[in-house]
Design a protein around this motif. Structure first.
Motif, PDB file in Angstrom:
ATOM      1  N   LEU A  71       0.827  -1.205   0.000  1.00  0.00           N
ATOM      2  CA  LEU A  71       0.000   0.000   0.000  1.00  0.00           C
ATOM      3  C   LEU A  71       0.867   1.263   0.000  1.00  0.00           C
ATOM      4  O   LEU A  71       0.557   2.240  -0.692  1.00  0.00           O
ATOM      5  N   LEU A  72       1.955   1.238   0.753  1.00  0.00           N
ATOM      6  CA  LEU A  72       2.868   2.384   0.770  1.00  0.00           C
ATOM      7  C   LEU A  72       3.572   2.542  -0.574  1.00  0.00           C
ATOM      8  O   LEU A  72       3.808   3.665  -1.033  1.00  0.00           O
ATOM      9  N   ALA A  73       3.902   1.417  -1.216  1.00  0.00           N
ATOM     10  CA  ALA A  73       4.485   1.492  -2.566  1.00  0.00           C
ATOM     11  C   ALA A  73       3.489   2.133  -3.523  1.00  0.00           C
ATOM     12  O   ALA A  73       3.857   2.958  -4.377  1.00  0.00           O
ATOM     13  N   SER A  74       2.209   1.776  -3.384  1.00  0.00           N
ATOM     14  CA  SER A  74       1.171   2.384  -4.208  1.00  0.00           C
ATOM     15  C   SER A  74       1.114   3.885  -3.995  1.00  0.00           C
ATOM     16  O   SER A  74       1.072   4.665  -4.959  1.00  0.00           O
ATOM     17  N   ALA A  75       1.143   4.308  -2.722  1.00  0.00           N
ATOM     18  CA  ALA A  75       1.022   5.741  -2.414  1.00  0.00           C
ATOM     19  C   ALA A  75       2.183   6.539  -2.989  1.00  0.00           C
ATOM     20  O   ALA A  75       1.981   7.595  -3.595  1.00  0.00           O
ATOM     21  N   VAL A  76       3.420   6.043  -2.823  1.00  0.00           N
ATOM     22  CA  VAL A  76       4.574   6.832  -3.298  1.00  0.00           C
ATOM     23  C   VAL A  76       4.638   6.842  -4.822  1.00  0.00           C
ATOM     24  O   VAL A  76       5.063   7.842  -5.419  1.00  0.00           O
ATOM     25  N   LEU A  77       4.189   5.763  -5.477  1.00  0.00           N
ATOM     26  CA  LEU A  77       4.180   5.753  -6.938  1.00  0.00           C
ATOM     27  C   LEU A  77       3.114   6.704  -7.486  1.00  0.00           C
ATOM     28  O   LEU A  77       3.329   7.373  -8.501  1.00  0.00           O
ATOM     29  N   ILE A  78       1.973   6.767  -6.821  1.00  0.00           N
ATOM     30  CA  ILE A  78       0.932   7.707  -7.250  1.00  0.00           C
ATOM     31  C   ILE A  78       1.417   9.143  -7.067  1.00  0.00           C
ATOM     32  O   ILE A  78       1.197  10.002  -7.935  1.00  0.00           O
ATOM     33  N   GLU A  79       2.115   9.429  -5.949  1.00  0.00           N
ATOM     34  CA  GLU A  79       2.685  10.766  -5.759  1.00  0.00           C
ATOM     35  C   GLU A  79       3.736  11.062  -6.820  1.00  0.00           C
ATOM     36  O   GLU A  79       3.795  12.170  -7.363  1.00  0.00           O
ATOM     37  N   ALA A  80       4.567  10.062  -7.137  1.00  0.00           N
ATOM     38  CA  ALA A  80       5.597  10.248  -8.165  1.00  0.00           C
ATOM     39  C   ALA A  80       4.974  10.526  -9.528  1.00  0.00           C
ATOM     40  O   ALA A  80       5.486  11.326 -10.313  1.00  0.00           O
ATOM     41  N   SER A  81       3.842   9.879  -9.818  1.00  0.00           N
ATOM     42  CA  SER A  81       3.176  10.136 -11.107  1.00  0.00           C
ATOM     43  C   SER A  81       2.638  11.556 -11.161  1.00  0.00           C
ATOM     44  O   SER A  81       2.641  12.187 -12.216  1.00  0.00           O
ATOM     45  N   TRP A  92      13.167   9.220  -8.924  1.00  0.00           N
ATOM     46  CA  TRP A  92      13.257   7.866  -8.393  1.00  0.00           C
ATOM     47  C   TRP A  92      13.921   7.839  -7.023  1.00  0.00           C
ATOM     48  O   TRP A  92      13.484   7.091  -6.130  1.00  0.00           O
ATOM     49  N   ARG A  93      14.972   8.616  -6.839  1.00  0.00           N
ATOM     50  CA  ARG A  93      15.681   8.584  -5.555  1.00  0.00           C
ATOM     51  C   ARG A  93      14.777   9.063  -4.426  1.00  0.00           C
ATOM     52  O   ARG A  93      14.710   8.430  -3.363  1.00  0.00           O
ATOM     53  N   LEU A  94      14.073  10.160  -4.648  1.00  0.00           N
ATOM     54  CA  LEU A  94      13.167  10.684  -3.629  1.00  0.00           C
ATOM     55  C   LEU A  94      12.011   9.721  -3.382  1.00  0.00           C
ATOM     56  O   LEU A  94      11.605   9.494  -2.227  1.00  0.00           O
ATOM     57  N   THR A  95      11.486   9.133  -4.452  1.00  0.00           N
ATOM     58  CA  THR A  95      10.382   8.185  -4.314  1.00  0.00           C
ATOM     59  C   THR A  95      10.806   6.968  -3.501  1.00  0.00           C
ATOM     60  O   THR A  95      10.095   6.525  -2.590  1.00  0.00           O
ATOM     61  N   LEU A  96      11.986   6.412  -3.816  1.00  0.00           N
ATOM     62  CA  LEU A  96      12.482   5.243  -3.095  1.00  0.00           C
ATOM     63  C   LEU A  96      12.769   5.584  -1.635  1.00  0.00           C
ATOM     64  O   LEU A  96      12.447   4.806  -0.725  1.00  0.00           O
ATOM     65  N   THR A  97      13.353   6.769  -1.401  1.00  0.00           N
ATOM     66  CA  THR A  97      13.651   7.196  -0.031  1.00  0.00           C
ATOM     67  C   THR A  97      12.371   7.339   0.791  1.00  0.00           C
ATOM     68  O   THR A  97      12.311   6.918   1.956  1.00  0.00           O
ATOM     69  N   ALA A  98      11.333   7.938   0.191  1.00  0.00           N
ATOM     70  CA  ALA A  98      10.058   8.112   0.887  1.00  0.00           C
ATOM     71  C   ALA A  98       9.438   6.764   1.235  1.00  0.00           C
ATOM     72  O   ALA A  98       8.899   6.578   2.341  1.00  0.00           O
ATOM     73  N   CYS A 126       0.327   7.566   4.693  1.00  0.00           N
ATOM     74  CA  CYS A 126      -0.512   7.632   3.490  1.00  0.00           C
ATOM     75  C   CYS A 126      -1.174   8.999   3.370  1.00  0.00           C
ATOM     76  O   CYS A 126      -1.254   9.573   2.277  1.00  0.00           O
ATOM     77  N   GLY A 127      -1.668   9.525   4.508  1.00  0.00           N
ATOM     78  CA  GLY A 127      -2.289  10.856   4.477  1.00  0.00           C
ATOM     79  C   GLY A 127      -1.322  11.913   4.011  1.00  0.00           C
ATOM     80  O   GLY A 127      -1.664  12.772   3.181  1.00  0.00           O
ATOM     81  N   ALA A 128      -0.080  11.858   4.519  1.00  0.00           N
ATOM     82  CA  ALA A 128       0.927  12.849   4.135  1.00  0.00           C
ATOM     83  C   ALA A 128       1.305  12.710   2.659  1.00  0.00           C
ATOM     84  O   ALA A 128       1.453  13.712   1.941  1.00  0.00           O
ATOM     85  N   ILE A 129       1.444  11.477   2.184  1.00  0.00           N
ATOM     86  CA  ILE A 129       1.841  11.253   0.786  1.00  0.00           C
ATOM     87  C   ILE A 129       0.751  11.728  -0.168  1.00  0.00           C
ATOM     88  O   ILE A 129       1.032  12.385  -1.185  1.00  0.00           O
ATOM     89  N   PHE A 130      -0.506  11.423   0.139  1.00  0.00           N
ATOM     90  CA  PHE A 130      -1.595  11.865  -0.757  1.00  0.00           C
ATOM     91  C   PHE A 130      -1.806  13.374  -0.678  1.00  0.00           C
ATOM     92  O   PHE A 130      -2.243  13.987  -1.660  1.00  0.00           O
ATOM     93  N   LEU A 131      -1.485  13.974   0.455  1.00  0.00           N
ATOM     94  CA  LEU A 131      -1.538  15.435   0.537  1.00  0.00           C
ATOM     95  C   LEU A 131      -0.458  16.047  -0.356  1.00  0.00           C
ATOM     96  O   LEU A 131      -0.698  17.056  -1.041  1.00  0.00           O
ATOM     97  N   ALA A 132       0.731  15.425  -0.383  1.00  0.00           N
ATOM     98  CA  ALA A 132       1.801  15.879  -1.281  1.00  0.00           C
ATOM     99  C   ALA A 132       1.395  15.696  -2.741  1.00  0.00           C
ATOM    100  O   ALA A 132       1.711  16.531  -3.604  1.00  0.00           O
ATOM    101  N   THR A 133       0.655  14.613  -3.033  1.00  0.00           N
ATOM    102  CA  THR A 133       0.167  14.387  -4.399  1.00  0.00           C
ATOM    103  C   THR A 133      -0.807  15.491  -4.806  1.00  0.00           C
ATOM    104  O   THR A 133      -0.741  16.016  -5.929  1.00  0.00           O
ATOM    105  N   ALA A 134      -1.703  15.844  -3.884  1.00  0.00           N
ATOM    106  CA  ALA A 134      -2.648  16.938  -4.157  1.00  0.00           C
ATOM    107  C   ALA A 134      -1.905  18.233  -4.446  1.00  0.00           C
ATOM    108  O   ALA A 134      -2.292  19.002  -5.339  1.00  0.00           O
ATOM    109  N   PHE A 135      -0.834  18.471  -3.723  1.00  0.00           N
ATOM    110  CA  PHE A 135      -0.042  19.693  -3.917  1.00  0.00           C
ATOM    111  C   PHE A 135       0.580  19.727  -5.309  1.00  0.00           C
ATOM    112  O   PHE A 135       0.647  20.788  -5.939  1.00  0.00           O
TER     113      PHE A 135
END
Length: 381
Positions: A71-81, A92-98, A126-135
């Motif tokens: 689920l966390l892999a899903s969240a960071v990949l969606i933010e990366a997209s 990729w480096r930031l995504t993998l680190t997150a 997950c809340g923080a990652i999806f908030l970053a995606t919204a940003f």
């Protein structure tokens, strides 16, 4: 009939799987939009996580943690997209680190036997990652304000639903769980995820189609080698915006270009053309329009510009290309000649303007090349 958690799980899993397949198919037809592939991978991880959680016959902390890793892999990949949608690059480096940091935070509490605290950490991450995606989509809103602000809103909704899941766990001191958390907040979270998947999925596919259409439109209006406008697009621009009281045109022609092609080959000739196109872009003003008319012939239209100002811009371009890198030790940098015309009575149309500029260009060529010729100008050796 009240929907149960298994029903929500099935809805999320089916939605994520369907969207992953649709997005991957859309990417296959538009390979330039790699953010779609990244988003599809994120949805696939989401579906995998839900499949594990939904098929657990009894609670097992290790299996539960494995589902959370996905689920966390899903969240960071969606933010990366989302970041890739906005910038065109994937970090990729930031995504993998997150992802490693989030997995480590959740895993820390699971390792201590405080799996409830681990679920709290999961929801917070997950809340923080999806908030970053919204940003990311909020930052990209200028491209399509209504659609992208709607995408951002869906991600904010999903983010808040994850934060909401923390409340019952903390309120009832549920830091150790013997069964998967099931409460009102989890139900709201599931509903928000289904809504967000449907809303974001529809909007992202529409945006992909809009970008593909815009790309085709630009390709029809652009010179394939240099990226400048082509002749057709130049005339369309003038018909739309070039009706100011004073409009100047500069015609450029690369000196001895056929000799360059004959001696160094067409690859070097193409490099000279792209080099000159870059010089033009770097030296024209905002609002000026540069185009390649064909072969080694280029043009700049300058709205609301007098002859003296046009001459200064043309000289800047001429000097910049002549000061660029030599083509060979025994051959200098490429040079260019230019001719200037200013719109008046006559000339009154762009065709007449370009014809006058072309006559001035011919004078510059016959006077020795590597110079600018035009109204109120002096020959510049």
């Amino acid at each position: 009939m009240v929907l149960s958690q298994p029903s929500f799980m099935i809805a999320i899993g089916v939605s994520a799987t369907a969207l992953a397949l649709m997005t991957a198919a859309t990417w296959a037809g538009a390979r330039a939009y790699t953010y779609l592939l990244c988003w599809s991978a994120g949805l696939a991880f989401c579906a995998s996580s839900v499949a594990i959680l939904g098929t657990m016959s009894h609670y097992d902390a290790t299996t539960n943690f494995a589902a959370y890793v996905l689920l966390l892999a899903s969240a960071v990949l969606i933010e990366a997209s989302g970041a890739q949608f906005r910038t065109g690059r994937i970090r990729w480096r930031l995504t993998l680190t997150a992802w490693i940091a989030a997995v480590g935070l959740v895993g820390f509490w699971f390792a201590l036997g405080l799996n409830g605290a681990g679920v709290i950490a999961l929801n917070f991450a997950c809340g923080a990652i999806f908030l970053a995606t919204a940003f990311e989509f909020w930052l990209a809103r200028k491209e399509a304000p209504v659609a992208l602000l709607s995408v951002a809103a869906f991600y904010v909704l999903m983010s808040l639903s994850f934060f909401l899941c923390i409340i019952p766990l903390v309120r009832h001191n549920r830091y150790v769980l013997h069964a998967r958390a099931q409460d009102w907040a989890q139900d709201i979270n599931s509903i928000c995820i289904v809504m967000a998947l449907a809303g974001v999925g529809a909007l992202m596919l529409v945006m992909a189609q809009n970008r593909a259409t815009e790309l085709q439109r630009r390709a029809a209006r652009s010179d394939a080698l240099t990226g400048l406008l082509n002749r057709r697009a130049l005339f369309e621009w003038n018909a739309r915006e070039g009706r100011g009281p004073v409009c100047a045109a500069i015609m450029f022609d690369l000196d001895n270009f056929k000799r360059i092609n004959d001696r160094f080959g067409h690859a070097t000739g193409d490099e000279v053309l792209t080099r000159f196109a870059k010089v033009m872009r770097d030296n024209v003003r905002a609002g000026d329009v540069a185009a390649r008319l064909g072969g080694e012939e280029f043009c700049v239209l300058l709205p609301n510009t007098a002859a003296r100002d046009a001459f200064e811009i043309a000289e800047r371009i001429r000097i910049a290309i002549a000061a660029s890198e030599p083509l060979a030790p025994d051959h200098g940098a490429p040079t260019v000649s230019g001719g200037i015309a200013v719109k008046s009575q006559p000339p009154s149309t762009i065709e007449e303007l370009l014809r006058f500029a072309d006559k001035a260009l011919y004078q510059a060529k016959t006077a020795g090349r590597n110079r600018i010729q035009g109204p109120e100008s002096r020959l510049a050796a």
